[in-house]
Write a protein that holds these residues in place. Structure first.
Motif, mmCIF file in Angstrom:
data_model
loop_
_atom_site.group_PDB
_atom_site.id
_atom_site.type_symbol
_atom_site.label_atom_id
_atom_site.label_comp_id
_atom_site.label_asym_id
_atom_site.label_seq_id
_atom_site.Cartn_x
_atom_site.Cartn_y
_atom_site.Cartn_z
ATOM 1 N N ARG A 95 0.815 -1.205 0.000
ATOM 2 C CA ARG A 95 0.000 0.000 0.000
ATOM 3 C C ARG A 95 0.862 1.273 0.000
ATOM 4 O O ARG A 95 0.414 2.338 -0.422
ATOM 5 C CB ARG A 95 -0.920 0.015 1.232
ATOM 6 C CG ARG A 95 -2.076 -0.963 1.112
ATOM 7 C CD ARG A 95 -3.056 -0.471 0.030
ATOM 8 N NE ARG A 95 -4.157 -1.427 -0.151
ATOM 9 C CZ ARG A 95 -4.192 -2.313 -1.112
ATOM 10 N NH1 ARG A 95 -3.196 -2.373 -1.998
ATOM 11 N NH2 ARG A 95 -5.210 -3.137 -1.233
ATOM 12 N N GLY A 96 2.087 1.181 0.406
ATOM 13 C CA GLY A 96 2.951 2.362 0.432
ATOM 14 C C GLY A 96 3.565 2.709 -0.922
ATOM 15 O O GLY A 96 4.092 3.818 -1.107
ATOM 16 N N ARG A 97 3.518 1.781 -1.843
ATOM 17 C CA ARG A 97 4.090 2.023 -3.182
ATOM 18 C C ARG A 97 2.983 2.507 -4.123
ATOM 19 O O ARG A 97 1.914 1.913 -4.199
ATOM 20 C CB ARG A 97 4.739 0.767 -3.751
ATOM 21 C CG ARG A 97 5.941 0.296 -2.953
ATOM 22 C CD ARG A 97 6.526 -0.983 -3.557
ATOM 23 N NE ARG A 97 7.129 -0.744 -4.846
ATOM 24 C CZ ARG A 97 6.632 -1.186 -6.003
ATOM 25 N NH1 ARG A 97 5.514 -1.888 -6.008
ATOM 26 N NH2 ARG A 97 7.249 -0.906 -7.137
ATOM 27 N N GLU A 98 3.273 3.585 -4.876
ATOM 28 C CA GLU A 98 2.282 4.162 -5.782
ATOM 29 C C GLU A 98 1.885 3.174 -6.862
ATOM 30 O O GLU A 98 0.726 3.115 -7.277
ATOM 31 C CB GLU A 98 2.845 5.442 -6.413
ATOM 32 C CG GLU A 98 1.890 6.165 -7.334
ATOM 33 C CD GLU A 98 0.690 6.727 -6.581
ATOM 34 O OE1 GLU A 98 -0.393 6.826 -7.186
ATOM 35 O OE2 GLU A 98 0.824 7.036 -5.378
ATOM 36 N N SER A 100 1.613 -0.063 -6.730
ATOM 37 C CA SER A 100 0.857 -1.267 -6.342
ATOM 38 C C SER A 100 -0.243 -0.999 -5.321
ATOM 39 O O SER A 100 -0.916 -1.944 -4.903
ATOM 40 C CB SER A 100 1.828 -2.309 -5.771
ATOM 41 O OG SER A 100 2.516 -1.768 -4.636
ATOM 42 N N ARG A 101 -0.430 0.244 -4.914
ATOM 43 C CA ARG A 101 -1.358 0.536 -3.828
ATOM 44 C C ARG A 101 -2.810 0.239 -4.186
ATOM 45 O O ARG A 101 -3.649 0.056 -3.305
ATOM 46 C CB ARG A 101 -1.216 1.993 -3.401
ATOM 47 C CG ARG A 101 -1.619 2.991 -4.473
ATOM 48 C CD ARG A 101 -1.296 4.424 -4.052
ATOM 49 N NE ARG A 101 -1.982 4.751 -2.803
ATOM 50 C CZ ARG A 101 -1.789 5.879 -2.127
ATOM 51 N NH1 ARG A 101 -0.904 6.771 -2.597
ATOM 52 N NH2 ARG A 101 -2.459 6.117 -1.025
ATOM 53 N N ARG A 102 -3.153 0.159 -5.495
ATOM 54 C CA ARG A 102 -4.547 -0.069 -5.878
ATOM 55 C C ARG A 102 -4.864 -1.546 -6.154
ATOM 56 O O ARG A 102 -5.974 -1.869 -6.555
ATOM 57 C CB ARG A 102 -4.886 0.769 -7.116
ATOM 58 C CG ARG A 102 -4.856 2.264 -6.852
ATOM 59 C CD ARG A 102 -5.203 3.044 -8.103
ATOM 60 N NE ARG A 102 -5.198 4.479 -7.857
ATOM 61 C CZ ARG A 102 -4.116 5.239 -7.852
ATOM 62 N NH1 ARG A 102 -2.940 4.690 -8.132
ATOM 63 N NH2 ARG A 102 -4.195 6.526 -7.586
ATOM 64 N N GLY A 125 -5.173 -2.428 4.503
ATOM 65 C CA GLY A 125 -5.487 -2.346 3.085
ATOM 66 C C GLY A 125 -6.167 -3.553 2.523
ATOM 67 O O GLY A 125 -6.386 -3.643 1.303
#
Length: 692
Positions: A95-98, A100-102, A125
């Protein structure tokens, strides 16, 4: 029994940015990432889900994160409790990485079904929980929802990308079309400006029309012809009616023949414009055909080539005059040799023989005829631009005064001369004697043109010529002497020939045809130009343009008094001339003056005599001789005897061809004994100056 996870997926590469699908991922099947430290669980879940999507397994959190760098996933099934990095920590990193967060995360858990643990998972998440042991139907149902959402999202993104690419392509195509249209408009404007600046008419006309009536006309029709294009429809026969009478039948026949041949049309003719003047037109057209080869129409251009034709005619006239000048100069040279022998022989007879009054009268008549022949040759040399000139500043007011005195009894009672010499007129740079003779020739011609009387007007003008302003004149300042009459004038065909030697419009026996020829040659040789304007029944105007000179000083205007020449002592003279008669008479004249003469029939023999160290006081040589010219004889003598005085005798007085030295005295044929004596004295004086 635990089974090892089989490796899946392409080699490691960077994850695409948000909203960006890499080309390889766009066409790949949906993937599910299953993360569990128990290989049996991995195998079981793979078996349940492998027909829904491509299953990628990872046995630890670190391996899961590495897989996220390689692929895009529809959903992640993440075990909560794993050695090392547990599921909560892995979810937090995801969730902290742009990038892979979705991605949806579904936690797998065998324990901790309490609300606190579930809330912690959702806070990290997770979108759902699946509890072990996993129920295959439930798992498939949950995963299929995320796989379908992923596939639909990817399809939407793919279509959006296609639409964006299509939009970009359309925008680029529109921009290119606008650029091409703009360049086309600029090219059309440039072409229109070029056409507008040219004496050019563009037209289209049918092939069936009996008369020339173009149905489309563009370009400078009004400027070129003076007519409005509408007149073509109002007067169908305009083109034919305005053709020059001398060109009409030929041009109509040529046009019909070219039409019949089924080719293009190329015609050149004179056409009368609206102002009544004729212009030279180059008429060119191509025959346009359809796809089947059938003739449709003519597309052509009409170009005003009047200026080019004028230049061509002037060039032809200049070449003709130069050719006649060369021929005339050669004839004049031969005549001068003959006249030199005649006049020299007459001088010897007069000096050596005792003559009765009748015989002396006959001798004088013969001499006068020979002298008139010499004057005639002088006019021929003037036309050929090969006479010897002594240019100097000429005050036109003083020249007009002298000419007026000479013409007082020549013009007769019916003709008067009206002089208008401007106060601010510049001085001309020319040979004053020849200019006076040229002016008198023009005035006498004007008198002869007005048999019933009238007024001859003589005016002056100052003019500065710029580059390419007037053909035949270099840029600079010029003085114009203009002689005008109100006689019958001359037709164009006569005007073209009026400067030719021996051409005259006067009755037989009334003129030699050399007056204007002499004026033309003199003005051209002086660096100027002559212009003749004449119209039938309106008169003639002749303008002599001569280079400008500074105003002469008072010392130049004053008459110079010359001291009498001292007597010449007997000399030993080397006489060189290839003409036997001229050499004999010249030798006899010199011997009668007490000189010793050694004769040489050509330049080669003269140089041999000089090389033999014979003592000579003076060298007299003809200029035009075969093999070795007089100039070469003098040049050879300078090498052997640098201070030997020399006289050049020539009947072809071309100053440009004479040796470039100050110590050569020029004597023109035919000459008198007195002129020979003056030349000898001048040569000796120059020789003495060289010794000093």
């Amino acid at each position: 029994m635990n089974m090892p996870a089989k490796p899946v997926g392409p080699p490691l590469r960077n994850q695409p940015a948000p909203g960006e699908l890499l080309l390889g991922e766009r066409s790949a099947p949906a993937r599910v990432l299953v993360v569990d430290d128990d290989e049996n669980n991995l195998l079981a879940i793979r078996t349940v889900l492998e027909d829904l999507a491509e299953v990628v397994t990872a046995s630890s959190g670190d391996e899961a994160l590495r897989q996220l760098l390689r692929h895009e996933f529809a959903v992640i099934l993440l075990d909560v409790y794993m050695p090392g990095m547990d599921g909560y920590e892995v979810a937090g990193i995801i969730r902290g990485r742009e990038q892979s967060r979705r991605i949806p995360i579904v936690f797998l858990s065998a324990v901790n079904k309490e609300s606190a643990h579930l809330l912690r998972g959702y806070a990290m998440g997770a979108v759902d929980y699946v509890f072990k042991p996993v129920e295959p139907v439930v798992l498939r149902s949950k995963v299929s929802v995320f796989v379908d959402l992923f596939v639909m999202r990817r399809e939407i993104e793919r279509k959006a990308l296609q639409e964006r690419e299509l939009l970009d392509a359309n925008l680029k195509a529109n921009a290119e079309r606008l650029r091409v249209e703009r360049e086309l408009r600029i090219a059309e404007q440039r072409q229109a400006a070029i056409i507008d600046s040219l004496p050019l008419v563009l037209y289209r006309e049918t092939i069936e029309a009996e008369e020339r009536v173009p149905y489309e006309v563009s370009g400078n029709f009004a400027t070129v012809t003076g007519y409005d294009p509408a007149v073509l429809g109002e007067t169908p026969t305009l083109w034919r009616d305005r053709l020059h009478p001398d060109d009409r039948d030929r041009i109509i026949a040529d046009r019909a023949a070219q039409h019949a041949a089924g080719n293009g049309v190329v015609l050149e003719y004179r056409w009368q414009c609206a102002d009544g003047g004729y212009r030279h037109f180059l008429d060119q057209a191509v025959l346009l055909r359809d796809a089947d080869g059938r003739a449709m129409e003519y597309a052509g251009s009409l170009l005003d080539v009047s200026d080019r034709k004028d230049l061509e005619n002037k060039l032809i006239q200049a070449q003709k005059m130069d050719a006649i000048g060369q021929l005339t100069g050669g004839i004049a040279h031969d005549f001068n040799n003959l006249l030199a022998a005649v006049l020299g022989g007459l001088a010897l007879i007069e000096k050596r023989a005792t003559l009765s009054d009748d015989h002396r009268r006959i001798l004088d008549m013969t001499r006068r005829a020979a002298e008139q022949g010499s004057e005639l040759v002088g006019r021929l040399l003037a036309f050929a631009r090969k006479q010897t000139l002594e240019p100097a500043p000429v005050d036109l007011a003083l020249l007009a005064e002298a000419a007026c005195d000479l013409l007082t009894h020549t013009l007769g009672g019916l003709v008067t001369c009206d002089w208008h010499i401007a106060d601010d007129v510049w001085c001309a740079y020319a040979d004053e004697a020849q200019l006076e003779l040229a002016l008198m020739n023009l005035i006498i011609n004007a008198r002869d043109a007005m048999a019933e009387g009238g007024t001859i007007t003589v005016t002056t003008a100052n003019r500065t010529i710029g580059p390419d302003e007037q053909p035949g004149l270099a840029p600079g300042d010029y003085v114009g002497l203009i002689v005008s009459d109100h006689g019958p004038g001359m037709a164009p065909d006569i005007l073209e020939r009026v400067l030719e030697p021996f051409f005259t419009t006067k009755p037989t026996g009334k003129g030699t045809g050399l007056g204007l020829s002499m004026v033309y040659g003199f003005v051209e040789q002086s660096g100027g130009a002559i212009r003749i304007d004449s119209r039938v029944d309106e008169g003639t105007k002749v303008t002599m343009w001569l280079p400008r000179a500074e105003r002469p000083s008072e010392a130049t205007k004053a008459d110079e008094t010359q001291a009498p020449a001292p007597e010449t002592p007997p000399l030993r003279i080397l006489l060189v001339d290839d003409h036997a008669a001229v050499r004999a008479t010249t030798a006899a004249l010199l011997q009668d003056s007490g000189h010793e003469i050694v004769e040489a029939a050509d330049g080669g023999k003269a140089l041999k005599l000089l090389a033999a160290k014979q003592a000579f006081d003076l060298l007299i040589t003809d200029y035009a001789m075969p093999n070795v010219s007089g100039a070469e004889v003098i040049a050879g003598s300078r090498k052997m005897r640098p201070t030997l005085p020399a006289i050049m005798i020539t009947g072809y007085a071309d100053p440009a061809a004479l040796p470039a030295t100050r110590r050569v005295t020029l004597l023109a044929k035919p000459f008198t004994p007195a002129q020979m004596g003056e030349a000898i004295q001048k040569a000796l004086t120059r020789g003495a100056a060289a010794l000093g």
